[in-house]
Scaffold this motif. Structure first.
Motif, PDB file in Angstrom:
ATOM      1  N   ASP A   1       0.808  -1.230   0.000  1.00  0.00           N
ATOM      2  CA  ASP A   1       0.000   0.000   0.000  1.00  0.00           C
ATOM      3  C   ASP A   1       0.835   1.271   0.000  1.00  0.00           C
ATOM      4  N   ASP A   2       2.153   1.128  -0.057  1.00  0.00           N
ATOM      5  CA  ASP A   2       3.040   2.289   0.045  1.00  0.00           C
ATOM      6  C   ASP A   2       4.115   2.198  -1.041  1.00  0.00           C
ATOM      7  N   PRO A   3       3.844   2.795  -2.224  1.00  0.00           N
ATOM      8  CA  PRO A   3       4.796   2.679  -3.338  1.00  0.00           C
ATOM      9  C   PRO A   3       6.196   3.186  -2.991  1.00  0.00           C
ATOM     10  N   GLU A   4       6.277   4.208  -2.154  1.00  0.00           N
ATOM     11  CA  GLU A   4       7.581   4.747  -1.760  1.00  0.00           C
ATOM     12  C   GLU A   4       8.371   3.706  -0.958  1.00  0.00           C
ATOM     13  N   LEU A   5       7.693   3.016  -0.047  1.00  0.00           N
ATOM     14  CA  LEU A   5       8.341   1.968   0.739  1.00  0.00           C
ATOM     15  C   LEU A   5       8.805   0.838  -0.171  1.00  0.00           C
ATOM     16  N   LEU A   6       7.984   0.437  -1.116  1.00  0.00           N
ATOM     17  CA  LEU A   6       8.355  -0.633  -2.036  1.00  0.00           C
ATOM     18  C   LEU A   6       9.590  -0.245  -2.848  1.00  0.00           C
ATOM     19  N   THR A   7       9.627   0.984  -3.336  1.00  0.00           N
ATOM     20  CA  THR A   7      10.790   1.455  -4.094  1.00  0.00           C
ATOM     21  C   THR A   7      12.047   1.417  -3.235  1.00  0.00           C
ATOM     22  N   LEU A   8      11.942   1.902  -1.997  1.00  0.00           N
ATOM     23  CA  LEU A   8      13.100   1.886  -1.091  1.00  0.00           C
ATOM     24  C   LEU A   8      13.545   0.470  -0.782  1.00  0.00           C
ATOM     25  N   MET A   9      12.591  -0.435  -0.613  1.00  0.00           N
ATOM     26  CA  MET A   9      12.962  -1.819  -0.338  1.00  0.00           C
ATOM     27  C   MET A   9      13.734  -2.413  -1.503  1.00  0.00           C
ATOM     28  N   ARG A  10      13.320  -2.100  -2.707  1.00  0.00           N
ATOM     29  CA  ARG A  10      14.042  -2.606  -3.881  1.00  0.00           C
ATOM     30  C   ARG A  10      15.438  -2.010  -3.958  1.00  0.00           C
ATOM     31  N   GLU A  11      15.540  -0.712  -3.667  1.00  0.00           N
ATOM     32  CA  GLU A  11      16.821  -0.018  -3.783  1.00  0.00           C
ATOM     33  C   GLU A  11      17.781  -0.353  -2.646  1.00  0.00           C
ATOM     34  N   ARG A  12      17.252  -0.497  -1.438  1.00  0.00           N
ATOM     35  CA  ARG A  12      18.116  -0.579  -0.266  1.00  0.00           C
ATOM     36  C   ARG A  12      17.932  -1.845   0.544  1.00  0.00           C
ATOM     37  N   SER A  13      17.441  -2.875  -0.072  1.00  0.00           N
ATOM     38  CA  SER A  13      17.172  -4.091   0.697  1.00  0.00           C
ATOM     39  C   SER A  13      18.477  -4.709   1.173  1.00  0.00           C
ATOM     40  N   GLY A  14      18.341  -5.592   2.143  1.00  0.00           N
ATOM     41  CA  GLY A  14      19.496  -6.330   2.633  1.00  0.00           C
ATOM     42  C   GLY A  14      19.961  -7.371   1.634  1.00  0.00           C
ATOM     43  N   ALA A  15      19.304  -7.443   0.489  1.00  0.00           N
ATOM     44  CA  ALA A  15      19.660  -8.452  -0.507  1.00  0.00           C
ATOM     45  C   ALA A  15      21.106  -8.294  -0.956  1.00  0.00           C
ATOM     46  N   ASP A  16      21.603  -7.063  -1.044  1.00  0.00           N
ATOM     47  CA  ASP A  16      22.984  -6.910  -1.478  1.00  0.00           C
ATOM     48  C   ASP A  16      23.943  -7.534  -0.474  1.00  0.00           C
ATOM     49  N   THR A  17      23.631  -7.467   0.809  1.00  0.00           N
ATOM     50  CA  THR A  17      24.458  -8.112   1.828  1.00  0.00           C
ATOM     51  C   THR A  17      24.382  -9.621   1.670  1.00  0.00           C
ATOM     52  N   MET A  18      23.189 -10.138   1.465  1.00  0.00           N
ATOM     53  CA  MET A  18      23.002 -11.578   1.266  1.00  0.00           C
ATOM     54  C   MET A  18      23.704 -12.027  -0.010  1.00  0.00           C
ATOM     55  N   ASP A  19      23.570 -11.243  -1.078  1.00  0.00           N
ATOM     56  CA  ASP A  19      24.232 -11.592  -2.336  1.00  0.00           C
ATOM     57  C   ASP A  19      25.746 -11.674  -2.153  1.00  0.00           C
ATOM     58  N   ARG A  20      26.306 -10.717  -1.400  1.00  0.00           N
ATOM     59  CA  ARG A  20      27.762 -10.737  -1.162  1.00  0.00           C
ATOM     60  C   ARG A  20      28.162 -11.995  -0.392  1.00  0.00           C
ATOM     61  N   ALA A  21      27.335 -12.409   0.561  1.00  0.00           N
ATOM     62  CA  ALA A  21      27.649 -13.621   1.321  1.00  0.00           C
ATOM     63  C   ALA A  21      27.658 -14.843   0.399  1.00  0.00           C
ATOM     64  N   TRP A  22      26.667 -14.945  -0.491  1.00  0.00           N
ATOM     65  CA  TRP A  22      26.622 -16.074  -1.430  1.00  0.00           C
ATOM     66  C   TRP A  22      27.773 -16.007  -2.425  1.00  0.00           C
ATOM     67  N   LEU A  23      28.109 -14.807  -2.893  1.00  0.00           N
ATOM     68  CA  LEU A  23      29.249 -14.673  -3.810  1.00  0.00           C
ATOM     69  C   LEU A  23      30.539 -15.071  -3.112  1.00  0.00           C
ATOM     70  N   GLY A  24      30.694 -14.648  -1.861  1.00  0.00           N
ATOM     71  CA  GLY A  24      31.877 -15.029  -1.088  1.00  0.00           C
ATOM     72  C   GLY A  24      31.977 -16.535  -0.935  1.00  0.00           C
ATOM     73  N   MET A  25      30.832 -17.186  -0.712  1.00  0.00           N
ATOM     74  CA  MET A  25      30.781 -18.639  -0.594  1.00  0.00           C
ATOM     75  C   MET A  25      31.267 -19.291  -1.897  1.00  0.00           C
ATOM     76  N   LEU A  26      30.791 -18.758  -3.031  1.00  0.00           N
ATOM     77  CA  LEU A  26      31.199 -19.304  -4.326  1.00  0.00           C
ATOM     78  C   LEU A  26      32.680 -19.044  -4.594  1.00  0.00           C
ATOM     79  N   GLU A  27      33.174 -17.894  -4.206  1.00  0.00           N
ATOM     80  CA  GLU A  27      34.602 -17.588  -4.391  1.00  0.00           C
ATOM     81  C   GLU A  27      35.477 -18.524  -3.559  1.00  0.00           C
ATOM     82  N   ARG A  28      35.052 -18.820  -2.313  1.00  0.00           N
ATOM     83  CA  ARG A  28      35.807 -19.762  -1.473  1.00  0.00           C
ATOM     84  C   ARG A  28      35.806 -21.153  -2.110  1.00  0.00           C
ATOM     85  N   ALA A  29      34.645 -21.555  -2.654  1.00  0.00           N
ATOM     86  CA  ALA A  29      34.555 -22.863  -3.308  1.00  0.00           C
ATOM     87  C   ALA A  29      35.467 -22.918  -4.531  1.00  0.00           C
ATOM     88  N   ALA A  30      35.526 -21.829  -5.282  1.00  0.00           N
ATOM     89  CA  ALA A  30      36.408 -21.787  -6.454  1.00  0.00           C
ATOM     90  C   ALA A  30      37.875 -21.856  -6.017  1.00  0.00           C
TER      91      ALA A  30
END
Length: 193
Positions: free
Chosen positions: A109-138
């Motif tokens: 119900d809040d387009p501004e909140l949805l936009t901010l969630m897409r832009e600033r979600s914790g997903a980038d932190t999670m993505d870095r953790a998964w990338l780090g995992m793949l780099e260690r495996a490599a």
């Protein structure tokens, strides 16, 4: 004589207060007045850092999620991936997950909140953790270097989120997590070679 908090100390106090409000009242109940009172500051100090409630809500959630971000290192890619999914699954049904689900519900119900969630979600932190995992495996020779790719890294969490959406419950059976790793993620990693 007490000194006035400034800079990072004040910002941490505000984020901590906002995170507490999110846990106790959800996004719908979090107000700038309540956060200011809990942080022992005034609303102007908050508005100078976060121009509106949505921005503060996202920042507070990130403050919570960054502190709880897992970074398993079991020695194997399969072990790391399973541990990461298991911890994410536990988090989704924990107080952090309750906060995130509240933010997601409010975003409908809040387009501004949805936009901010897409832009600033914790997903980038999670993505870095998964990338780090793949780099260690490599580096261990367990995965091709080309597997350390954004799309490969995000696949397990996207599948887990799809399970939450399809099941409508905040927990996924462990056998589904094993299938995500063994039937999708590991074959995808191996296929990048």
């Amino acid at each position: 004589m007490s000194t006035r908090r400034r800079g990072e100390e004040l910002e941490r106090a505000i984020l901590h207060a906002a995170a507490d409000e999110l846990r106790e009242s959800g996004y719908a109940g979090m107000t700038m007045d309540r956060v200011a009172a809990r942080a022992g500051t005034n609303k102007n100090a908050i508005y100078r850092r976060w121009p509106h409630r949505a921005a503060l809500g996202i920042a507070a959630y990130r403050h919570l999620s960054d502190a709880a971000m897992p970074n398993p290192d079991t020695g194997t890619l399969r072990g790391d991936a399973l541990e990461m999914l298991r911890r994410a699954n536990e988090t989704w049904s924990s107080p952090y997950g309750v906060v995130l689900r509240g933010l997601l519900a409010a975003a409908a119900d809040d387009p501004e909140l949805l936009t901010l969630m897409r832009e600033r979600s914790g997903a980038d932190t999670m993505d870095r953790a998964w990338l780090g995992m793949l780099e260690r495996a490599a580096a261990r020779g367990e995965a091709p270097a080309a597997a350390a790719h954004h799309r490969v890294a995000t696949t397990p969490m996207m599948l887990l989120r799809a399970e939450y959406a399809m099941r409508g419950i905040p927990s996924v059976p462990d056998e589904v997590l094993v299938e995500i790793v063994d039937e999708v993620f590991l074959p995808l990693v191996r296929g990048r070679g």
